[in-house]
Design an enzyme around this catalytic site. Structure first.
Site, mmCIF file in Angstrom:
data_model
loop_
_atom_site.group_PDB
_atom_site.id
_atom_site.type_symbol
_atom_site.label_atom_id
_atom_site.label_comp_id
_atom_site.label_asym_id
_atom_site.label_seq_id
_atom_site.Cartn_x
_atom_site.Cartn_y
_atom_site.Cartn_z
ATOM 1 N N SER A 1 10.681 43.998 88.870
ATOM 2 C CA SER A 1 9.868 42.899 89.612
ATOM 3 C C SER A 1 10.642 41.889 88.833
ATOM 4 C CB SER A 1 8.433 43.076 89.512
ATOM 5 O OG SER A 1 7.725 42.223 90.306
ATOM 6 N N ASP B 1 8.264 45.943 95.962
ATOM 7 C CA ASP B 1 8.389 45.581 94.347
ATOM 8 C C ASP B 1 8.280 46.916 93.536
ATOM 9 O OD1 ASP B 1 6.776 44.884 91.616
ATOM 10 O OD2 ASP B 1 6.869 43.131 92.620
#
Length: 531
Positions: A166, A298
């Site tokens: 991320s 993500d």
């Protein structure tokens, strides 16, 4: 098998033979072992299996390259298992390497197969300890990682591999040349508007939850194009002769399984930028990222802190820069020769998806300070001190003695004898410190740091005893105390005290002020409280 250090010679060796050819004759080998003194230089390591000694070594530790002088193994014992157990133990001690000095090359092939280099009848093996940096997810908290990286690099701790997830993938990509200049520039100006095209995502937990629900219902995804445009020039620059290997984690949107992407010479800047967008595509704020016909979201949805992957890849020292992400992490077991180093903070890093340059600078400073504390350059519970402060006078056990010093603080003494007040205050301080605190462990430093926290003393700086007390005094005026401790206008009831046990700390603030003004009184008070 387990390995231990022992300073006692083993007496019964009749069913032992040589581990490798240290001597021409086994009897001579056993005799030499018995004559070998054990001391600080010559150390013995024994291998035990099911409470039975199965092997032993005598090691000369004078040099960084440890020299094996004697080695015996019980007949019938699995020799490869013994070697593996010893190698793992030596690496857990972080030895530079080992050398076997043999009488002949009888065991040459056996040692060469295990990675040893031959120098005549000496066989050496140098251990390597690959360093992996793991930058987990956490959105706007990512500046913390840059601050920590700067300190580690300055201390000579640089990674062989970076794994990012991320926002950690964004950080990792920007550090492929081990230069944080770009990362600093990004955090200097990055706002929520730059990232998502809106002014706010959810600066409070309630607003964040509402945003997530609205996004799922409306499917009004924010544009990923801004992220891609932000990452592309960085990817272009970092792919030019990188100094460190870089990998990232993203999540297959359909199966919710992780995908590990390793950057290589064939990867284009466009591909790298796309994968970083995929790793940081926080669904449902932004839509999944399509790459080669697959949809990705993500990386925190599948493996936010991929320690397990670093272990699989051969990492020996794993530095985890934890930024309070919301993702899930996969289970892992830590081998004996692997060390995990955590750098994190107990301070709140703020909203996770709302980017604010000022908050980013605060988080960068916190990362810097926490890394210095990790390296032992700073001390403190939650605050940061250049030298360890001495607040020993404020231990719970002698707090009554301290409070007897002045008419004002004497009024607080009855509260100290109330077990419930002590328990409630200790619970609050334990939550503040992030650990359970026993009554005998309730130190003066904890009390004073908690005072500072209640009075909003700034954590993103370093203090000495004097400057910390001065900061508490500045924030501890009567008007501020009334507000921070929610002081009633009339007499304090026990109901109020039970609801606000930290009110006792007003007396601590008072004493700090008095003692700071009168150095002689400070010394007397310390002396009296120590009796």
């Amino acid at each position: 098998m387990k390995v231990f250090q022992s300073n006692q010679n083993i007496k019964q060796l009749t069913d032992f033979t040589q581990l490798v050819a240290f001597n021409l004759d086994n009897e001579v080998a056993r005799f030499k072992y018995k004559q070998q003194p054990l001391n600080q230089r010559y150390q013995q390591y024994i291998v035990v299996e099911q409470r039975k000694i199965v092997a032993l070594l005598i090691v000369d530790t004078k040099q960084s390259l440890r020299v094996i002088r004697h080695g015996l193994i019980r007949i019938g014992t699995d020799k490869p298992m013994v070697f593996n157990a010893l190698s793992t133990h030596f690496q857990s001690l972080r030895w530079y390497g080992v050398e076997y000095q043999l009488i002949s090359n009888w065991d040459e092939h056996y040692l060469l197969q295990r990675g040893f280099d031959a120098h005549g009848t000496c066989f050496t093996k140098i251990y390597t300890y690959p360093k992996y940096f793991i930058f987990g997810g956490g959105g706007a908290h990512g500046a913390f990682q840059t601050g920590a990286f700067d300190v580690l690099k300055a201390a000579g701790i640089v990674p062989d591999v970076i794994i990012g997830v991320s926002v950690g993938a964004i950080t990792g990509m920007s550090l492929m040349h081990l230069d944080s200049t770009t990362a600093h520039e990004v955090w200097d100006y990055l706002t929520t508007e730059h990232v998502y095209g809106v002014s706010e995502i959810g600066v409070t937990r309630e607003k964040f939850t509402r945003t997530m629900v609205n996004q799922l219902l409306s499917r009004d995804f924010k544009s990923k194009r801004a992220l891609y445009d932000l990452f592309l020039p960085v990817a272009t620059r970092e792919l030019e002769h990188p100094s460190v290997k870089f990998m990232l984690v993203t999540t297959n949107a359909k199966t919710l399984t992780q995908k590990i992407v390793a950057v290589n010479d064939q990867m284009t800047p466009s591909e790298l930028a796309s994968w970083v967008v995929a790793s940081s595509a926080f669904y449902p704020v932004v839509a999944p990222m399509e790459i080669a016909g697959e949809m990705y979201i993500d990386g925190g949805y599948s493996n936010d802190v991929p320690i397990n992957e670093a272990i699989k890849l051969g990492a020996k020292d794993i530095y985890v820069i934890d930024i309070q992400g919301m993702g899930r992490s996969q289970k892992y077991q830590v081998p004996k020769d692997v060390k995990i180093h955590w750098i994190k903070t107990k301070w709140d890093l703020g909203p996770m998806l709302d980017f604010n340059p000022q908050k980013s600078q605060d988080n960068l400073k916190l990362g810097n300070l926490e890394a210095q504390k990790f390296l032992g350059k700073l001390s403190g519970g939650r605050y940061f001190f250049t030298t360890r402060p001495n607040f020993n006078a404020f231990n719970w056990s002698n707090l009554a003695i301290c409070f007897e010093q002045t008419p004002f603080t004497r009024k607080f003494v009855p509260l100290l004898n109330n077990p419930m007040v002590e328990y409630l205050l200790r619970t609050k301080i334990g939550k503040f410190m992030g650990q359970k605190v026993a009554v005998e462990r309730l130190s003066g430093q904890m009390l004073v740091e908690y005072c500072a926290f209640l009075l909003d003393v700034q954590p993103t700086t370093t203090y000495t005893y004097e400057t910390f007390v001065a900061a508490i005094k500045r924030h501890g005026t009567y008007e501020q105390l009334v507000t921070k401790f929610n002081l009633p206008s009339g007499e304090w009831s026990m109901t109020y005290v039970y609801q606000h046990p930290e009110v006792i700390l007003i007396a601590v603030v008072y004493l700090l002020d008095k003692w700071q003004k009168n150095e002689k009184n400070t010394k007397v008070s310390h002396k009296n409280s120590a009796k």
